[in-house]
Motif scaffolding. Structure first.
Motif, PDB file in Angstrom:
ATOM      1  N   GLU A 129      58.340  12.966 -19.253  1.00  0.00           N
ATOM      2  CA  GLU A 129      58.883  12.137 -19.118  1.00  0.00           C
ATOM      3  C   GLU A 129      59.406  12.777 -16.910  1.00  0.00           C
ATOM      4  OE1 GLU A 129      60.634  11.374 -23.285  1.00  0.00           O
ATOM      5  OE2 GLU A 129      62.819  11.897 -21.635  1.00  0.00           O
ATOM      6  N   ILE A 130      59.516  14.708 -17.165  1.00  0.00           N
ATOM      7  CA  ILE A 130      60.018  15.197 -16.171  1.00  0.00           C
ATOM      8  C   ILE A 130      59.186  14.187 -14.531  1.00  0.00           C
ATOM      9  CG2 ILE A 130      60.243  17.179 -15.081  1.00  0.00           C
ATOM     10  CD1 ILE A 130      61.109  18.580 -17.959  1.00  0.00           C
ATOM     11  N   ASP A 131      57.929  14.398 -15.809  1.00  0.00           N
ATOM     12  CA  ASP A 131      56.856  13.915 -14.498  1.00  0.00           C
ATOM     13  C   ASP A 131      57.282  12.188 -14.181  1.00  0.00           C
ATOM     14  OD1 ASP A 131      55.603  16.028 -14.534  1.00  0.00           O
ATOM     15  OD2 ASP A 131      53.919  15.436 -15.799  1.00  0.00           O
ATOM     16  N   GLN A 132      57.367  11.464 -14.804  1.00  0.00           N
ATOM     17  CA  GLN A 132      57.770  10.031 -14.436  1.00  0.00           C
ATOM     18  C   GLN A 132      58.900  10.512 -14.127  1.00  0.00           C
ATOM     19  OE1 GLN A 132      57.839   8.487 -18.373  1.00  0.00           O
ATOM     20  NE2 GLN A 132      56.212   7.907 -18.348  1.00  0.00           N
ATOM     21  N   LEU A 133      60.217  11.260 -13.755  1.00  0.00           N
ATOM     22  CA  LEU A 133      61.407  11.178 -13.016  1.00  0.00           C
ATOM     23  C   LEU A 133      60.898  11.606 -11.855  1.00  0.00           C
ATOM     24  CD1 LEU A 133      63.702  12.741 -15.657  1.00  0.00           C
ATOM     25  CD2 LEU A 133      64.040  10.476 -14.608  1.00  0.00           C
ATOM     26  N   LEU A 134      59.915  12.233 -11.841  1.00  0.00           N
ATOM     27  CA  LEU A 134      59.753  13.138 -10.349  1.00  0.00           C
ATOM     28  C   LEU A 134      59.007  12.098  -9.586  1.00  0.00           C
ATOM     29  CD1 LEU A 134      58.360  16.893 -11.384  1.00  0.00           C
ATOM     30  CD2 LEU A 134      60.965  16.093  -9.925  1.00  0.00           C
ATOM     31  N   ASP A 135      58.153  11.307 -10.066  1.00  0.00           N
ATOM     32  CA  ASP A 135      57.240  10.158 -10.538  1.00  0.00           C
ATOM     33  C   ASP A 135      58.702   8.774  -9.244  1.00  0.00           C
ATOM     34  OD1 ASP A 135      55.089  11.231 -10.407  1.00  0.00           O
ATOM     35  OD2 ASP A 135      54.378  10.191 -12.030  1.00  0.00           O
ATOM     36  N   VAL A 136      59.671   8.706  -9.879  1.00  0.00           N
ATOM     37  CA  VAL A 136      60.865   7.642  -9.620  1.00  0.00           C
ATOM     38  C   VAL A 136      61.235   8.123  -8.898  1.00  0.00           C
ATOM     39  CG1 VAL A 136      63.206   6.475 -10.495  1.00  0.00           C
ATOM     40  CG2 VAL A 136      61.045   6.445 -12.310  1.00  0.00           C
ATOM     41  N   SER A 137      61.671   9.385  -8.359  1.00  0.00           N
ATOM     42  CA  SER A 137      62.452  10.197  -7.181  1.00  0.00           C
ATOM     43  C   SER A 137      61.418   9.934  -5.835  1.00  0.00           C
ATOM     44  CB  SER A 137      63.199  11.069  -7.630  1.00  0.00           C
ATOM     45  OG  SER A 137      61.874  11.937  -8.153  1.00  0.00           O
ATOM     46  N   LYS A 138      60.706  10.255  -6.494  1.00  0.00           N
ATOM     47  CA  LYS A 138      59.286   9.835  -4.847  1.00  0.00           C
ATOM     48  C   LYS A 138      59.602   8.513  -4.111  1.00  0.00           C
ATOM     49  CE  LYS A 138      55.804  13.906  -6.145  1.00  0.00           C
ATOM     50  NZ  LYS A 138      55.327  13.791  -6.218  1.00  0.00           N
ATOM     51  N   VAL A 139      59.624   7.538  -5.284  1.00  0.00           N
ATOM     52  CA  VAL A 139      59.458   6.077  -4.741  1.00  0.00           C
ATOM     53  C   VAL A 139      60.364   5.706  -4.162  1.00  0.00           C
ATOM     54  CG1 VAL A 139      59.604   3.982  -6.244  1.00  0.00           C
ATOM     55  CG2 VAL A 139      57.650   6.031  -6.317  1.00  0.00           C
TER      56      VAL A 139
END
Lengths: 68, 157
Positions: B145-155
């Motif tokens: 989940e944290i990874d996903q959130l990080l990905d989203v923030s990168k986008v």
């Protein structure tokens, strides 16, 4: 003992019936006067309704005005 | 149904003198009922008179010379729909009836079923427990989940 919650609110009373003497008698003291809401924890809305119910019951001699 | 707007719900409670024999109490109830029905009232419900002890002695009205005092009486009540003028007429006729010790006419509302306030704190507790469980269960998923959130923030960045 001081109750913190209104008896009528917790038990879902919307109106207080003057014929329901068993309930009414819980809120009069040994001299038959109405107990203050500070002691019973009744909310101000229900205290007003209770007072009218007691006065109505007194008129029909279901509850005494005074007792010694 | 047109009259329903002008008609309101009333309740009358009355005390009948205890000298009436029990078989004839029904007749007295009928007279009270006739007062209401003659003025165009409609009886919704009624409670049959029952003998009960009074909290204090009551003198019979209009009989002060005889000093008739009663310690018990039949107590009954009726709920009915009527116009304001009709209620005044009923009041008058009840007042004239010698067999009625005392009565009380009040305006009422429809009876509402009682709904006790229970189980509210229990619910909130169970919800809290559920939240705790989720946190414990998602030890591995948490990383994802944290990874996903990080990905989203990168986008977004």
């Amino acid at each position: 003992m001081i109750n913190k919650q209104c008896y009528f609110c917790t038990n879902g009373f919307k109106h207080i019936d003057y014929k329901d003497t068993d309930t009414i008698k819980r809120f009069i003291n040994q001299h038959s006067s109405i107990i203050k809401s500070g002691k019973t924890g009744i909310c101000s809305l229900h205290q007003k309704k209770l007072a009218t119910a007691i006065k109505r019951a007194r008129h029909l001699a279901l509850v005494p005005f005074v007792s010694r | 149904m047109e009259n329903d707007t002008t008609k309101k719900l009333y309740e009358v409670g009355y005390l009948l003198i205890p000298l009436i024999p029990e078989d004839k109490v029904a007749d007295e109830v009928n007279t009270v009922r006739s007062y209401i029905e003659n003025t165009g009232g409609f009886i919704v419900s009624e409670e049959q008179p029952k003998m009960r002890k009074l909290s204090y002695e009551i003198k019979q009205r209009g009989m002060a010379s005889k000093k008739a005092r009663f310690e018990d009486a039949y107590f009954g009540s009726m709920r009915f729909q009527a116009t304001a003028e009709a209620v005044l007429a009923v009041n008058e006729s009840l007042d004239k009836n010698d067999k009625i010790l005392r009565f009380l006419m009040i305006k009422t509302v429809k009876e509402v079923p009682r709904v006790p306030r229970t189980g509210v704190p229990a619910k909130s507790k169970s919800e809290v427990v559920d939240l705790d469980k989720k946190v414990i269960m998602s030890d591995v998923e948490l990383d994802k989940e944290i990874d996903q959130l990080l990905d989203v923030s990168k986008v977004v960045a």
